[in-house]
Design a protein around this motif. Structure first.
Motif, PDB file in Angstrom:
ATOM      1  N   ASP A  47       0.694  -1.212  -0.169  1.00 48.39           N
ATOM      2  CA  ASP A  47      -0.045   0.134   0.078  1.00 48.39           C
ATOM      3  C   ASP A  47       0.894   1.291   0.022  1.00 48.39           C
ATOM      4  OD1 ASP A  47      -1.817   1.716   0.322  1.00 48.39           O
ATOM      5  OD2 ASP A  47      -2.384   1.349   2.606  1.00 48.39           O
ATOM      6  N   LEU A  71      -0.235   3.976   2.837  1.00 45.03           N
ATOM      7  CA  LEU A  71       0.164   3.572   4.235  1.00 45.03           C
ATOM      8  C   LEU A  71       1.713   3.505   4.537  1.00 45.03           C
ATOM      9  CD1 LEU A  71      -0.391   2.547   6.931  1.00 45.03           C
ATOM     10  CD2 LEU A  71      -0.356   0.038   6.172  1.00 45.03           C
ATOM     11  N   CYS A  99      -9.599  -1.860   9.421  1.00 47.37           N
ATOM     12  CA  CYS A  99      -8.183  -1.342   9.534  1.00 47.37           C
ATOM     13  C   CYS A  99      -7.873  -1.113   8.215  1.00 47.37           C
ATOM     14  CB  CYS A  99      -7.334  -2.152  10.523  1.00 47.37           C
ATOM     15  SG  CYS A  99      -8.283  -2.111  12.095  1.00 47.37           S
ATOM     16  N   ASN A 100      -6.824  -0.226   8.187  1.00 48.03           N
ATOM     17  CA  ASN A 100      -6.178   0.021   6.641  1.00 48.03           C
ATOM     18  C   ASN A 100      -4.771  -0.677   6.558  1.00 48.03           C
ATOM     19  OD1 ASN A 100      -4.922   1.660   8.481  1.00 48.03           O
ATOM     20  ND2 ASN A 100      -4.422   3.105   7.030  1.00 48.03           N
ATOM     21  N   PRO A 108      -5.185  -2.713   1.790  1.00 49.63           N
ATOM     22  CA  PRO A 108      -6.134  -1.771   1.038  1.00 49.63           C
ATOM     23  C   PRO A 108      -7.547  -2.408   0.642  1.00 49.63           C
ATOM     24  CG  PRO A 108      -3.853  -1.891   0.431  1.00 49.63           C
ATOM     25  CD  PRO A 108      -3.874  -2.898   1.148  1.00 49.63           C
ATOM     26  N   ASN A 164     -11.846   0.320   4.352  1.00 52.86           N
ATOM     27  CA  ASN A 164     -10.910   0.894   5.335  1.00 52.86           C
ATOM     28  C   ASN A 164     -11.376   2.208   6.021  1.00 52.86           C
ATOM     29  OD1 ASN A 164      -7.925  -0.071   3.409  1.00 52.86           O
ATOM     30  ND2 ASN A 164      -8.972  -1.107   4.758  1.00 52.86           N
ATOM     31  N   LYS A 165     -11.514   2.244   7.256  1.00 53.51           N
ATOM     32  CA  LYS A 165     -11.809   3.365   8.035  1.00 53.51           C
ATOM     33  C   LYS A 165     -11.225   3.746   9.062  1.00 53.51           C
ATOM     34  CE  LYS A 165     -15.729   4.363   5.637  1.00 53.51           C
ATOM     35  NZ  LYS A 165     -15.446   3.250   4.503  1.00 53.51           N
ATOM     36  N   ASP A 197      -7.549   3.811  10.661  1.00 54.09           N
ATOM     37  CA  ASP A 197      -6.169   4.037  10.400  1.00 54.09           C
ATOM     38  C   ASP A 197      -5.091   3.459  11.673  1.00 54.09           C
ATOM     39  OD1 ASP A 197      -3.851   5.114   9.298  1.00 54.09           O
ATOM     40  OD2 ASP A 197      -3.779   6.850  10.471  1.00 54.09           O
TER      41      ASP A 197
END
Length: 292
Positions: free
Chosen positions: A11, A14, A268-269, A272, A276-277, A279
């Motif tokens: 990702d 990230l 969680c991110n 990907p 994803n909400k 962090d």
């Protein structure tokens, strides 16, 4: 000297957040595939006497592991003083017991493989149902980042009157922790798995919770059958439309679409995905920084 962070097939957003939070330099690579399918990998950054972080999310491990080991071996040959792996998802941890004669308990040889190439590992909530800690099978330094505080914070800000629901008895300790942090009650399902895609669940008493929003929490959403079965039971019990939260959203086949038709799906991110909400970058960066 600043640490050097390589992003290997993972990702971009990230990786960028981690680089900025760590004050690291971005490592440069030249990678491609030969016509016969073999990998070409060249490190373009100066690695001598530097701490190297390889960010490689291993949620598709068979496609990434060879290049990961090639990169770790190369930066070591170039003089890196300490090499770490940051992988938000750690694979093969669910293969932790020999249920049939001759079955490979894949978590163990995979752990030996990574331990032989890295000095340290940072990951997020690995599947530790039969292992007490990563140190049982990993010989490197390991840090486990826990998503519970981040999940609880998201629930407090986005769900009114939540009722947390755990997927099975093994999840009770984890779900109770999230519930306590979110100041919410919780219940735990009774689950019977009859195959990779066949799961039956029964609900505890829910009559007293009709004014609450059910929040299903699990570490991994793969086939999604456990959550989908539960969502259907909740609908039959005339509870509010639930929220399904997963730390790791693997979503095999049509799992996400099936869940999203009947619930709000949040992850969680670490992998990907449109869901994803929550962090994880701050907590992941703190854990990596402690290893440097």
């Amino acid at each position: 000297m600043k640490p050097l962070l390589f992003n290997l097939d993972s990702d971009i957003s990230l990786a960028s957040a981690l680089k900025d939070k760590l004050g690291a330099d971005a490592g440069e690579l030249d990678t491609r595939y030969f016509p016969d399918g073999e990998s070409y990998l060249r490190v373009l950054s100066e690695c001598n006497n530097r701490s190297v972080i390889i960010f490689c999310n291993l949620h598709q491990p068979n496609n990434k592991t060879l290049n990961l080991l090639f990169l770790a071996s190369t930066v070591k040959a170039l003089g890196a003083k300490r090499i770490g792996l940051a992988s938000p998802y750690l694979p093969y941890m669910r293969q932790d017991k020999q249920f049939k004669p001759g079955k490979c308990v894949s978590s163990r040889p995979f752990a030996k493989l990574l331990s032989s190439h890295f000095d340290w590992l940072v990951t997020l909530d690995p599947h530790l149902h039969r292992y007490h800690s990563l140190s049982e099978i990993y010989s490197l330094d390991s840090t486990v980042v826990h998503a519970a505080p981040m999940i609880a914070e998201w629930i407090k800000h986005h769900v009114k009157r939540p009722l947390l629901i755990g997927s099975d008895s093994e999840s009770e300790q984890w779900v109770s922790d999230v519930a306590a942090r979110a100041n919410a009650p919780f219940q735990v399902l009774i689950k019977v798995r009859k195959g990779d895609y066949h799961v039956e669940v029964s609900l505890p008493e829910v009559e007293q919770w009709h004014q609450h929003t059910p929040v299903l929490v699990d570490d991994i959403i793969s086939s999604g059958k456990t959550m989908l079965n539960t969502v259907q039971h909740l609908a039959a019990a005339k509870l509010a439309t639930p929220v399904c939260i997963g730390v790791h959203g693997l979503f095999s086949n049509e799992a996400y679409d099936e869940l999203a038709r009947n619930a709000t799906v949040v992850t969680c991110n670490c992998i990907p995905h449109t869901s994803n909400k929550i962090d994880i970058s701050e907590a992941l960066a703190d854990a990596i920084h402690a290893q440097l």
